[in-house]
Design a protein around this motif. Structure first.
Motif, short mmCIF file in Angstrom:
data_model
loop_
_atom_site.label_atom_id
_atom_site.label_comp_id
_atom_site.label_asym_id
_atom_site.label_seq_id
_atom_site.Cartn_x
_atom_site.Cartn_y
_atom_site.Cartn_z
N ILE A 75 0.85 -1.19 0.00
CA ILE A 75 0.00 0.00 0.00
C ILE A 75 0.89 1.24 0.00
N PRO A 76 0.70 2.17 -0.92
CA PRO A 76 1.51 3.38 -0.94
C PRO A 76 1.33 4.19 0.33
N SER A 77 2.34 4.93 0.68
CA SER A 77 2.31 5.76 1.88
C SER A 77 1.10 6.69 1.85
N GLY A 78 0.41 6.77 2.97
CA GLY A 78 -0.73 7.65 3.08
C GLY A 78 -2.04 7.05 2.61
N GLN A 87 -5.65 1.47 1.14
CA GLN A 87 -6.05 0.40 0.24
C GLN A 87 -5.48 0.67 -1.15
N VAL A 88 -5.54 -0.35 -2.00
CA VAL A 88 -5.17 -0.19 -3.40
C VAL A 88 -6.22 -0.87 -4.26
N THR A 89 -6.28 -0.46 -5.51
CA THR A 89 -7.19 -1.09 -6.47
C THR A 89 -6.36 -1.75 -7.56
N LEU A 111 -8.13 -3.89 -2.54
CA LEU A 111 -7.36 -4.72 -1.62
C LEU A 111 -6.99 -3.88 -0.40
N TYR A 112 -7.01 -4.52 0.77
CA TYR A 112 -6.81 -3.81 2.03
C TYR A 112 -5.58 -4.35 2.76
N LEU A 141 -1.34 -8.08 1.90
CA LEU A 141 -1.01 -6.69 1.58
C LEU A 141 -0.44 -6.01 2.82
N THR A 142 0.61 -5.23 2.63
CA THR A 142 1.27 -4.57 3.76
C THR A 142 1.27 -3.06 3.56
#
Length: 333
Positions: free
Chosen positions: A106-109, A112-114, A159-160, A185-186
């Motif tokens: 997961i990018p900083s800040g 979640q990501v798609t 994704l979380y 996911l981290t």
């Protein structure tokens, strides 16, 4: 002859440089134990252009193909029986374990990501499938939830932080066919110590004996290192110079190590000492790291800026007197 001589010298120089680099890497890590690897390296998120927007799926597939990211095209199986022969997230085909893919962070800040999720099948009507995403959130309470996804072969999924498992279950002439893909996911953020607060206050040790006797007891708090997210520890400093330190925290699927280096197992050779009392009323000392529960083999490090502030204690640990600081901020229990 001259050419051969210079080639041999060049080969030797390359070998020496390689050895020096390996020693630097091993020394810098100090064989530190963070009971998993540190966080996986950042990887592309849901957009090929990395502009923060999730691309239209057709556009994404086209751009991935032109950029070479589709490194392993999926090939249908030789037999014609109904089956799901691959599940892919972000077009990743290298599964570290069967049914599991790593490398997405997961990018900083962000929380979640798609990513695009794609089903490769034959002899199956995907529109009749049941597709579910089960999420076990990593922070703060391992909450579990299930999300019903669209019955299509290609779609964007959210994704979380935690374990994301996508399960595809489809009726077919051969019976129900089911396959799952798990995506850990981290986010690389502290968990137990995420909202931890610690501020320095007035030093309460007025001399060496005050400091030596004042640190004895059971402490708990957080540890900060240059390498991993802040994590929670408990530490007991005993009057006869032996200590115990443990962390029961698991962050991003990794077990934290209280001292970052060595073993957490109690060992009579895990010893500490306060050597000096400074003019600013802080102390310096040494501490021995052990590598199992019974061995007398130790690795000695430095303790610096030992500061006793009533029911608060802070200090810095340097492995082999140089790698750190591993900074402890503790409250008396």
């Amino acid at each position: 002859m001259s050419t051969t001589y210079h080639k041999i010298r060049a080969d030797k120089k390359l070998l020496i440089i390689t050895i020096i680099a390996l020693v630097a890497v091993i020394g810098g890590s100090g064989f530190g134990i963070y009971k998993l690897s540190t966080n996986p390296p950042p990887s592309p998120t849901g957009d090929v252009n990395h502009d923060g927007k999730v691309d239209d799926l057709d556009t994404r597939k086209s751009e991935e193909k032109s950029s070479g990211r589709s490194t392993n095209p999926v090939k249908p199986p030789a037999d014609q029986k109904p089956q799901i022969y691959d599940l892919r997230i972000d077009n990743r085909y290298l599964h570290d374990f069967p049914g599991e893919v790593f490398g997405i962070s997961i990018p900083s800040g962000k929380s979640q990501v798609t990513e695009p999720f794609e089903i490769y099948s034959q002899g199956i009507d995907i529109s009749k499938c049941t597709i579910k995403e089960t999420v076990v959130h990593d922070y703060p309470d391992n909450k579990k939830e299930t999300i019903v996804l669209k019955a299509i072969s290609l779609q964007n999924v959210v994704l979380y932080d935690g374990y994301n498992t996508i399960t595809v279950s489809c009726p077919s002439s051969a019976g129900t066919i089911e396959q799952s893909l798990r995506i850990p996911l981290t986010d690389g953020l502290p968990e137990a110590c995420r909202n931890f607060a610690f501020t320095d206050s007035a030093v309460t040790a007025n001399n060496y004996d005050d400091l030596k006797n004042g640190v004895i007891g059971l402490w708990a708090g957080c540890v900060t290192t240059p390498w991993v997210p802040k994590y929670y520890v408990t530490m007991t400093l005993m009057p006869y110079g032996i200590y115990s330190a443990v962390s029961n925290e698991v962050m991003d699927f990794s077990e934290a190590n209280a001292m970052y280096y060595g073993s957490e197992a109690d060992n009579p050779y895990k010893q500490y000492s306060i050597k000096d009392f400074q003019s600013n009323r802080t102390g310096t000392g040494e501490i021995d790291i052990t590598w199992d529960a019974t061995s007398s083999q130790t690795s000695r490090g430095s303790l610096k800026n030992i500061k006793l502030m009533g029911n608060k204690l802070s200090f810095e640990f340097f492995h082999f007197h140089q790698y750190g600081p591993v900074t402890f901020q503790l409250y008396r229990q």
